[in-house]
Design an enzyme around this catalytic site. Structure first.
Site, PDB file in Angstrom:
ATOM      1  N   ASP A  36     -26.524  36.772 -21.914  1.00  0.00           N
ATOM      2  CA  ASP A  36     -27.031  36.048 -23.088  1.00  0.00           C
ATOM      3  C   ASP A  36     -26.749  36.799 -24.379  1.00  0.00           C
ATOM      4  O   ASP A  36     -27.566  36.799 -25.306  1.00  0.00           O
ATOM      5  CB  ASP A  36     -28.526  35.787 -22.939  1.00  0.00           C
ATOM      6  CG  ASP A  36     -28.993  34.632 -23.842  1.00  0.00           C
ATOM      7  OD1 ASP A  36     -28.131  33.819 -24.256  1.00  0.00           O
ATOM      8  OD2 ASP A  36     -30.199  34.544 -24.128  1.00  0.00           O
ATOM      9  N   LYS A  38     -25.519  37.469 -27.949  1.00  0.00           N
ATOM     10  CA  LYS A  38     -25.291  36.710 -29.176  1.00  0.00           C
ATOM     11  C   LYS A  38     -26.013  37.457 -30.286  1.00  0.00           C
ATOM     12  O   LYS A  38     -26.904  38.277 -30.017  1.00  0.00           O
ATOM     13  CB  LYS A  38     -25.822  35.280 -29.044  1.00  0.00           C
ATOM     14  CG  LYS A  38     -27.292  35.171 -28.675  1.00  0.00           C
ATOM     15  CD  LYS A  38     -27.713  33.717 -28.486  1.00  0.00           C
ATOM     16  CE  LYS A  38     -29.146  33.619 -27.987  1.00  0.00           C
ATOM     17  NZ  LYS A  38     -29.553  32.198 -27.793  1.00  0.00           N
ATOM     18  N   ASN A  41     -29.825  37.939 -30.323  1.00  0.00           N
ATOM     19  CA  ASN A  41     -30.441  38.825 -29.347  1.00  0.00           C
ATOM     20  C   ASN A  41     -30.131  40.302 -29.605  1.00  0.00           C
ATOM     21  O   ASN A  41     -30.336  41.149 -28.739  1.00  0.00           O
ATOM     22  CB  ASN A  41     -30.013  38.449 -27.928  1.00  0.00           C
ATOM     23  CG  ASN A  41     -30.718  37.205 -27.437  1.00  0.00           C
ATOM     24  OD1 ASN A  41     -31.705  36.773 -28.015  1.00  0.00           O
ATOM     25  ND2 ASN A  41     -30.198  36.607 -26.372  1.00  0.00           N
ATOM     26  N   ASP A  54     -34.317  40.183 -25.173  1.00  0.00           N
ATOM     27  CA  ASP A  54     -34.334  38.926 -24.427  1.00  0.00           C
ATOM     28  C   ASP A  54     -33.503  39.000 -23.146  1.00  0.00           C
ATOM     29  O   ASP A  54     -32.327  38.655 -23.117  1.00  0.00           O
ATOM     30  CB  ASP A  54     -33.854  37.753 -25.292  1.00  0.00           C
ATOM     31  CG  ASP A  54     -34.147  36.407 -24.633  1.00  0.00           C
ATOM     32  OD1 ASP A  54     -34.525  36.394 -23.444  1.00  0.00           O
ATOM     33  OD2 ASP A  54     -33.992  35.380 -25.305  1.00  0.00           O
ATOM     34  N   THR A  73     -25.677  30.958 -23.956  1.00  0.00           N
ATOM     35  CA  THR A  73     -25.385  30.157 -25.142  1.00  0.00           C
ATOM     36  C   THR A  73     -24.001  29.513 -24.992  1.00  0.00           C
ATOM     37  O   THR A  73     -23.032  30.215 -24.670  1.00  0.00           O
ATOM     38  CB  THR A  73     -25.416  31.057 -26.393  1.00  0.00           C
ATOM     39  OG1 THR A  73     -26.719  31.643 -26.499  1.00  0.00           O
ATOM     40  CG2 THR A  73     -25.123  30.250 -27.650  1.00  0.00           C
TER      41      THR A  73
END
Length: 206
Positions: A36, A38, A41, A54, A73
């Site tokens: 995850d 991105k 985060n 996260d 994402t």
């Protein structure tokens, strides 16, 4: 920082992505994949260094094993995750390539109005029908920056750059990985924080 600056220059991007590389290595060393990555985060601590947050999609995947859950994402989803052929640690290195691209160009290579179009763009790229644009809105990048992203955004996971190749890449030739890991380098930006309860650096806080 990315919102304020719009585009990050290569030196800033090297620092932040270098921190992320160390974070991915640490996770993978404990047989975890993150899935995850991105900008949302990636937090910065009081020294301006990266803290990855996260871990809702993180998962134990030992060795070269694979898992088949589609998550994360859309603009960062790797081709193998989208194809549901099984994914492992290389999917995180794909995401590092997307992150570097977004830092340098203020967009992702597969940005679209809806997720189905994003997925179609990823599939077309993975099948060789489309290529990635490395000259967005007139932003100029060096050849090493482009070749690093091309290596990370290799559709075939077994041909994608991994941690050793990333560290040794020409784009990172001036990076002192030991100093970075020891937090002995000056961060590009250090937040003005009064104490541990100061939330003024978060949007909507005062």
């Amino acid at each position: 920082v990315l919102t304020r600056e719009e585009y990050l220059d290569e030196k800033m991007t090297q620092f932040y992505s270098g921190c992320v590389v160390l974070g991915m290595e640490a996770l993978h060393a404990k047989e975890n994949i993150y899935r995850d990555l991105k900008p949302e985060n990636i937090l910065l601590d009081t020294d301006g260094y990266v803290k990855i947050c996260d871990f809702g999609f993180a998962k134990k995947v030992a060795g070269n094993n694979r898992t088949h859950t589609t998550c994360g994402t859309p603009e960062y989803v790797s081709p193998e995750m989208l194809a549901n052929t099984g994914h492992g640690k290389p999917t995180d290195w794909w995401c590092v390539g997307i992150l570097i691209y977004e830092c340098l160009f203020a967009t992702t290579p597969f940005a679209a109005e809806d997720y189905s179009e994003t997925y179609e763009m990823i599939n077309r790229y993975a099948s060789g029908k489309d290529s990635i644009d490395y000259a967005v809105d007139g932003v100029k990048i060096t050849k090493p920056a482009r070749t690093l992203m091309q290596g990370l955004l290799q559709p075939a996971p077994d041909q994608r750059l991994g941690p050793t190749a990333v560290r040794a890449h020409e784009w990172f030739k001036k990076m002192d990985w030991g100093k970075l890991e020891a937090k002995q380098m000056q961060a590009p930006w250090v937040p003005d924080v009064k104490d541990e309860k100061d939330t003024t650096q978060f949007e909507g806080e005062d």
